[in-house]
Write an enzyme that holds these catalytic residues in place. Sequence first.
Site, PDB file in Angstrom:
ATOM      1  N   HIS A 186       0.822  -1.208   0.000  1.00  4.94           N
ATOM      2  CA  HIS A 186       0.000   0.000   0.000  1.00  4.94           C
ATOM      3  C   HIS A 186       0.862   1.268   0.000  1.00  4.94           C
ATOM      4  O   HIS A 186       0.536   2.250  -0.681  1.00  4.94           O
ATOM      5  CB  HIS A 186      -0.957  -0.002   1.190  1.00  4.94           C
TER       6      HIS A 186
ATOM      7  N   HIS B 227      -9.039  -2.641  -5.468  1.00  5.61           N
ATOM      8  CA  HIS B 227      -7.994  -2.877  -4.473  1.00  5.61           C
ATOM      9  C   HIS B 227      -6.943  -3.854  -4.994  1.00  5.61           C
ATOM     10  O   HIS B 227      -5.743  -3.685  -4.722  1.00  5.61           O
ATOM     11  CB  HIS B 227      -8.572  -3.420  -3.168  1.00  5.61           C
TER      12      HIS B 227
ATOM     13  N   ASP C  66      -2.952  -3.211  -5.189  1.00  5.39           N
ATOM     14  CA  ASP C  66      -1.885  -4.124  -4.775  1.00  5.39           C
ATOM     15  C   ASP C  66      -0.893  -4.368  -5.909  1.00  5.39           C
ATOM     16  O   ASP C  66       0.327  -4.436  -5.695  1.00  5.39           O
ATOM     17  CB  ASP C  66      -2.473  -5.466  -4.334  1.00  5.39           C
TER      18      ASP C  66
ATOM     19  N   HIS D 174      -0.413 -11.335  -4.943  1.00  6.24           N
ATOM     20  CA  HIS D 174       0.930 -10.839  -4.655  1.00  6.24           C
ATOM     21  C   HIS D 174       2.024 -11.730  -5.244  1.00  6.24           C
ATOM     22  O   HIS D 174       3.006 -11.236  -5.804  1.00  6.24           O
ATOM     23  CB  HIS D 174       1.119 -10.720  -3.141  1.00  6.24           C
TER      24      HIS D 174
END
Length: 301
Positions: free
Chosen positions: A79, A240, A244, A267
């Site tokens: 973030h 969101h 990321d 991720h």
Amino acid sequence: MTRSQTTLAADAELSGVAFFTGGDVRVRFRPAPADSGVVFVRTDLPGQPSVPATIEHALELHRRTGVRRGAAEVQLTEHVLAALAGLRIDNCRVEIDGPELPGLDGSALGFVQVLQAAGVRELAAPRAVLRVLQPITVTAGEAALTASPPGGDGKTQLEYRLDCGPDHPVPSQLFRAEIAPAFFAREIAPARTFIAAAEIPALRAAGYGERVDAADLLVFEPDGTVRGNAPRFENEPARHKLLDMIGDLALLGCELHAAVASRKGGHALNRDLCRTLRTAAARGDTSIMEGIGVSTDPPAA
């Protein structure tokens, strides 16, 4: 075409709670010279060890990204790195007095607000760029992440297709964007972390999220409603995930000129793409990409 590098015009600071480790943490953002990149500094440790925010130092963590060099380890970097990258702040010393950055409200909005208040200053050095010339895809099961050549204007375009499956309370959704600071601050930074209510017991059992409640993220009930909170956007979960992706791709340490599309990625896949791109740059493979001011040194061990 390259642009000038930037840094902060003044210091910025904020405090909050670490989502995973549960500690109180303070973060200070400080200006840094050209070509220093983003560097995390653990001010709570002897000697204040530091770790560059680059893919060579990335950790393989579940549901988040982190970096480590020696004693300096920092988790939940995505973030903060998204906020810096989205605002085009290239060089910054990030001082933190704990092992994990604060989760705030599950978005990057709080970081963006203090960084915008500090202001941005140009530096007398060009920003390094990686420009993708041929599609590059990384996969993991049903998930895929592809970096393709950018459109004719050369701008970076990002796309995220969210598909958690037919039994998940979050519906399939899509978000596309061309990244510019004002758009990022308004349309991407406020998008919050989300989770299905059914996933919470396992995280609690692992010791995570003890100081996190429904006000800090979006908790989706089995019927698709959100517990104790209201979405900021109709497709907030997809936004969101794209947030990321911006933060993880910032581990390249340079600007990426590409059209990047993710389907069901996370991720780990974002980090895989970073490593693949850095490896191609280190090989000097100009059939795949061209680098302007990018180091061709091989990745560090």
